[in-house]
Motif scaffolding. Structure first.
Motif, PDB file in Angstrom:
ATOM      1  N   UNK A 134       0.879  -1.134   0.177  1.00  0.00           N
ATOM      2  CA  UNK A 134       0.023   0.149  -0.025  1.00  0.00           C
ATOM      3  C   UNK A 134       0.871   1.282  -0.157  1.00  0.00           C
ATOM      4  N   UNK A 135       1.813   1.063   0.686  1.00  0.00           N
ATOM      5  CA  UNK A 135       2.554   2.335   0.809  1.00  0.00           C
ATOM      6  C   UNK A 135       3.281   2.857  -0.449  1.00  0.00           C
ATOM      7  N   UNK A 136       4.022   1.673  -0.961  1.00  0.00           N
ATOM      8  CA  UNK A 136       4.573   1.789  -2.253  1.00  0.00           C
ATOM      9  C   UNK A 136       3.511   2.063  -3.483  1.00  0.00           C
ATOM     10  N   UNK A 137       2.617   1.778  -3.482  1.00  0.00           N
ATOM     11  CA  UNK A 137       1.567   2.257  -4.460  1.00  0.00           C
ATOM     12  C   UNK A 137       1.440   3.794  -4.423  1.00  0.00           C
ATOM     13  N   UNK A 138       0.774   4.016  -3.143  1.00  0.00           N
ATOM     14  CA  UNK A 138       0.739   5.574  -2.750  1.00  0.00           C
ATOM     15  C   UNK A 138       1.774   6.364  -3.181  1.00  0.00           C
ATOM     16  N   UNK A 139       2.887   6.052  -2.957  1.00  0.00           N
ATOM     17  CA  UNK A 139       4.363   6.862  -3.279  1.00  0.00           C
ATOM     18  C   UNK A 139       4.317   6.787  -4.501  1.00  0.00           C
ATOM     19  N   UNK A 140       4.176   5.776  -5.457  1.00  0.00           N
ATOM     20  CA  UNK A 140       4.289   5.811  -6.968  1.00  0.00           C
ATOM     21  C   UNK A 140       3.047   6.834  -7.617  1.00  0.00           C
ATOM     22  N   UNK A 141       1.909   6.699  -7.140  1.00  0.00           N
ATOM     23  CA  UNK A 141       0.742   7.587  -7.485  1.00  0.00           C
ATOM     24  C   UNK A 141       1.349   9.046  -7.377  1.00  0.00           C
ATOM     25  N   UNK A 142       1.803   9.264  -6.163  1.00  0.00           N
ATOM     26  CA  UNK A 142       2.329  10.672  -5.698  1.00  0.00           C
ATOM     27  C   UNK A 142       3.606  11.098  -7.008  1.00  0.00           C
ATOM     28  N   UNK A 143       4.432   9.911  -7.198  1.00  0.00           N
ATOM     29  CA  UNK A 143       5.637  10.445  -8.027  1.00  0.00           C
ATOM     30  C   UNK A 143       5.207  10.654  -9.515  1.00  0.00           C
ATOM     31  N   UNK A 158      13.106  18.509 -19.858  1.00  0.00           N
ATOM     32  CA  UNK A 158      13.684  18.207 -21.119  1.00  0.00           C
ATOM     33  C   UNK A 158      12.705  18.320 -22.254  1.00  0.00           C
ATOM     34  N   UNK A 159      11.780  19.194 -21.955  1.00  0.00           N
ATOM     35  CA  UNK A 159      10.699  19.486 -23.115  1.00  0.00           C
ATOM     36  C   UNK A 159       9.954  18.055 -23.403  1.00  0.00           C
ATOM     37  N   UNK A 160       9.251  17.459 -22.509  1.00  0.00           N
ATOM     38  CA  UNK A 160       8.679  16.147 -22.926  1.00  0.00           C
ATOM     39  C   UNK A 160       7.317  16.327 -21.892  1.00  0.00           C
ATOM     40  N   UNK A 161       6.498  15.950 -22.721  1.00  0.00           N
ATOM     41  CA  UNK A 161       4.806  16.116 -21.856  1.00  0.00           C
ATOM     42  C   UNK A 161       4.690  14.894 -21.509  1.00  0.00           C
ATOM     43  N   UNK A 162       4.709  14.898 -20.100  1.00  0.00           N
ATOM     44  CA  UNK A 162       4.334  13.508 -19.693  1.00  0.00           C
ATOM     45  C   UNK A 162       3.105  13.006 -19.614  1.00  0.00           C
ATOM     46  N   UNK A 163       2.788  11.841 -19.564  1.00  0.00           N
ATOM     47  CA  UNK A 163       1.551  11.105 -19.506  1.00  0.00           C
ATOM     48  C   UNK A 163       0.685  11.436 -18.306  1.00  0.00           C
ATOM     49  N   UNK A 164      -0.692  10.863 -18.497  1.00  0.00           N
ATOM     50  CA  UNK A 164      -1.283  11.188 -17.076  1.00  0.00           C
ATOM     51  C   UNK A 164      -1.102   9.844 -16.201  1.00  0.00           C
ATOM     52  N   UNK A 165      -0.236   8.945 -16.759  1.00  0.00           N
ATOM     53  CA  UNK A 165      -0.128   7.785 -15.847  1.00  0.00           C
ATOM     54  C   UNK A 165      -1.134   6.881 -15.263  1.00  0.00           C
ATOM     55  N   UNK A 166      -1.489   7.109 -14.013  1.00  0.00           N
ATOM     56  CA  UNK A 166      -2.415   6.391 -13.218  1.00  0.00           C
ATOM     57  C   UNK A 166      -3.837   6.982 -13.671  1.00  0.00           C
ATOM     58  N   UNK A 171      -2.031   4.189 -19.756  1.00  0.00           N
ATOM     59  CA  UNK A 171      -0.845   4.253 -18.973  1.00  0.00           C
ATOM     60  C   UNK A 171      -0.927   3.613 -17.528  1.00  0.00           C
ATOM     61  N   UNK A 172      -2.219   3.228 -17.123  1.00  0.00           N
ATOM     62  CA  UNK A 172      -2.318   2.717 -15.735  1.00  0.00           C
ATOM     63  C   UNK A 172      -1.744   1.620 -15.430  1.00  0.00           C
ATOM     64  N   UNK A 173      -1.909   0.435 -16.408  1.00  0.00           N
ATOM     65  CA  UNK A 173      -1.157  -0.814 -16.302  1.00  0.00           C
ATOM     66  C   UNK A 173       0.157  -0.730 -16.315  1.00  0.00           C
ATOM     67  N   UNK A 174       0.514  -0.036 -17.369  1.00  0.00           N
ATOM     68  CA  UNK A 174       2.270   0.002 -17.486  1.00  0.00           C
ATOM     69  C   UNK A 174       2.814   0.739 -16.550  1.00  0.00           C
ATOM     70  N   UNK A 175       2.269   1.642 -15.785  1.00  0.00           N
ATOM     71  CA  UNK A 175       2.544   2.299 -14.368  1.00  0.00           C
ATOM     72  C   UNK A 175       2.812   1.436 -13.333  1.00  0.00           C
ATOM     73  N   UNK A 176       1.724   0.439 -13.207  1.00  0.00           N
ATOM     74  CA  UNK A 176       1.884  -0.724 -12.242  1.00  0.00           C
ATOM     75  C   UNK A 176       3.099  -1.340 -12.642  1.00  0.00           C
ATOM     76  N   UNK A 177       3.395  -1.743 -14.040  1.00  0.00           N
ATOM     77  CA  UNK A 177       4.366  -2.702 -14.249  1.00  0.00           C
ATOM     78  C   UNK A 177       5.834  -1.932 -13.732  1.00  0.00           C
ATOM     79  N   UNK A 178       5.918  -0.730 -14.148  1.00  0.00           N
ATOM     80  CA  UNK A 178       7.077   0.005 -13.495  1.00  0.00           C
ATOM     81  C   UNK A 178       7.172  -0.120 -11.964  1.00  0.00           C
ATOM     82  N   UNK A 179       6.064  -0.352 -11.397  1.00  0.00           N
ATOM     83  CA  UNK A 179       6.015  -0.440  -9.781  1.00  0.00           C
ATOM     84  C   UNK A 179       6.542  -1.742  -9.361  1.00  0.00           C
TER      85      UNK A 179
END
Length: 326
Positions: A134-143, A158-166, A171-179
């Motif tokens: 739970x703590x790791x997920x909360x930290x990743x959602x914040x990051x 660096x001039x890159x427009x970041x995605x919306x992630x979660x 991008x939500x499932x790839x974000x969990x893969x990074x976790x």
């Protein structure tokens, strides 16, 4: 008299080993009794009860009512969310498990070759595995917060427009893969021990035969660590099939609802059902709407599918016998 005495002596001799064998069997059974009792209470009985309840209408209040195959009929033909949850779970099995295992093996290989500060880097890569899920997920959602998160702020430099992630279904499932890659320290340590146990003589012999680096990995490293690799894949598949906590917490926190248990159905699988997993849907139907009979049908199907997948993996790898090594 002599023949009679011989027969009696032989009979007595035959009885003694039989009694000794029976005594050993009773002692063995007594020593195994706690484990066998726990297996019956916590595995066999719940499994049999789940199979029975899957053929009933049961809500924990009234007595179960036998309805035959109606739960399974509804599961396969009418449930609006079960197939979406199944596909999301299958995505984690097919993508999350191989990526996590591959990165763990890669980091373990680098650490096995490290000459300096190897102990420090082992600690660095293993520590994230000690963080509660739970703590790791909360930290990743914040990051990875699309507006204020440090990741998108660094990308913006660096001039890159970041995605919306979660907050983005794509991008939500790839974000969990990074976790999952970040917390792969437990598998990495197992791989590291296996790699350090590979005989150096095998690598030297391969070098004398003219093998390059990739050939050494293919014909020396992988066969030597095949049982450990199979263990990691099997445990990873089991974890992916039962994937619940990380997806549920990510959905709740990313949508602004920190409490997961209350009102989970209003926030299920956010965003747009992309993080709805099979076990989440089972939980909601069982403890959100109190349809324990239907939830039991979902659980039985999950058990059967998991058993089939694991049997296929074991038959495919056959890594626990020398002749079946990769």
């Amino acid at each position: 008299m002599t023949s009679t005495a011989l027969r009696e002596g032989r009979a007595a001799t035959a009885v003694r080993p039989s009694r000794a064998r029976t005594k050993r069997n009773l002692v063995t059974l007594a020593l195994l009794a706690p484990a066998l009792l726990g297996l019956v209470i916590f595995f066999v009985y719940p499994l049999v009860a789940s199979v029975y309840y899957s053929f009933t209408r049961f809500d924990l209040v009234s007595a179960p009512q036998w309805i035959g195959l109606r739960n399974y009929q509804y599961l396969f033909t009418q449930d609006p969310n079960v197939w979406e949850a199944t596909l999301n779970t299958l995505w984690f099995v097919v993508i999350w498990v191989p990526v996590k295992v591959a990165f763990a093996l890669l980091i373990a290989g680098l650490l096995a070759r490290a000459r300096r500060a190897s102990g420090f880097w082992r600690t660095v890569f293993y520590l994230p595995a000690l963080v509660p899920p739970v703590a790791s997920v909360v930290a990743f959602v914040f990051l990875f917060n699309p507006g204020t998160g440090p990741v998108n702020q660094i990308l913006k430099v660096f001039g890159i427009q970041g995605p919306l992630w979660f907050n983005d279904p794509a991008w939500s499932k790839p974000s969990l893969v990074l976790l999952g890659v970040w917390v792969m320290g437990d598998i990495m340590i197992i791989f590291l021990a296996a790699l350090l146990d590979v005989s150096k003589e095998q690598y030297e012999a391969a070098s004398l035969d003219g093998a390059n680096g990739l050939q050494k990995v293919r014909y020396v490293t992988l066969p030597s660590i095949a049982p450990v690799l199979l263990f990691s894949v099997v445990t990873g598949v089991i974890a992916a099939i039962q994937y619940f906590t990380e997806a549920a917490v990510a959905s709740g926190v990313a949508s602004g609802k920190a409490v997961i248990g209350e009102g989970i159905s209003n926030n299920l699988g956010y965003p747009d059902g992309s993080l709805l997993t099979y076990t989440q849907w089972l939980y909601v139907r069982g403890f959100g709407t109190y349809q324990l009979g239907y939830a039991s049908a979902l659980a039985v199907l999950l058990f059967v599918v998991a058993a089939v997948i694991l049997i296929l993996l074991l038959r495919r790898f056959k890594a626990f016998t020398p002749e079946g090594a990769l």
